[in-house]
Enzyme design. Structure first.
Site, mmCIF file in Angstrom:
data_model
loop_
_atom_site.group_PDB
_atom_site.id
_atom_site.type_symbol
_atom_site.label_atom_id
_atom_site.label_comp_id
_atom_site.label_asym_id
_atom_site.label_seq_id
_atom_site.Cartn_x
_atom_site.Cartn_y
_atom_site.Cartn_z
ATOM 1 N N HIS A 188 0.852 -1.191 0.000
ATOM 2 C CA HIS A 188 0.000 0.000 0.000
ATOM 3 C C HIS A 188 0.886 1.240 0.000
ATOM 4 C CE1 HIS A 188 -3.177 2.755 1.164
ATOM 5 N NE2 HIS A 188 -2.475 3.105 2.230
ATOM 6 N N HIS A 196 1.947 10.459 -0.971
ATOM 7 C CA HIS A 196 1.034 10.034 0.075
ATOM 8 C C HIS A 196 1.152 11.101 1.158
ATOM 9 C CE1 HIS A 196 -0.458 6.958 3.225
ATOM 10 N NE2 HIS A 196 -1.477 7.426 2.528
#
Length: 187
Positions: free
Chosen positions: A36, A110
């Site tokens: 992820h 992110h």
């Protein structure tokens, strides 16, 4: 290497070591190890905060960026190390820095953008794939943050970069259409 009992002994080449009875199994029926926010190990503390929106206004404050980096780091090893560990599915969120002096560069993100640009990471993946030709890699590109002002041109530039780096390794439309047809047939 696979042992005489069929046990996989190297994560770097686990797909090529699968037992012969699994060779015809469709990918969607295999458990594929993935990561992820695969490039969050490389978040740039000097990058502006891209998300969450509530923290963007605090971007000029170093400790706010440090807090975002700490919270957003979901991986602590490089792409190559993840590949060597057996990861074959990568969650790659793409961003374009609006005021970047190099307008054709892309980054992962992110919360913050990465220090390393997309093409450099793609070249690392391609170099690894050259050494492991029997492994299948799934690169899931998504989000495309800050593509708003020039979406068509930026997507085309990104696609050309992908084609340049990976070339014949890419799964072409014919292969993809066969996969989609097969999946629909199974429904």
């Amino acid at each position: 290497m696979a042992t005489s009992t069929g046990e996989v002994t190297s994560n770097s080449d686990w797909m090529s070591q699968l037992a012969p009875e699994v060779h015809d199994t469709p990918l969607y029926k295999l458990a594929i190890p993935g990561s992820h926010d695969s490039t969050s190990y490389d978040l740039d503390i000097n990058s502006a905060i891209i998300e969450p929106d509530e923290l963007k206004k605090f971007s000029p404050i170093l400790c706010a960026r440090e807090l975002v980096r700490t919270a957003a780091t979901t991986q602590d090893v490089t792409i190559t190390q993840q590949l060597d560990a057996g990861v074959r599915y990568f969650d790659l969120r793409i961003a374009h820095k609006t005021n970047d002096p190099e307008p054709n560069k892309f980054y992962f993100y992110h919360g913050l953008c990465t220090r390393t640009d997309v093409e450099t990471v793609f070249r690392d993946i391609n170099d690894w794939a050259e050494k492991h030709p029997k492994e299948i890699l799934i690169l899931a590109l998504s989000h495309f943050k800050d593509f708003d002002n020039n979406i068509e041109e930026l997507h085309q530039t990104l696609i050309e970069s992908i084609k340049t780096v990976f070339g014949a390794k890419l799964c072409n439309k014919v292969k993809i259409n066969k996969i989609i047809s097969y999946l629909k047939y199974l429904e």
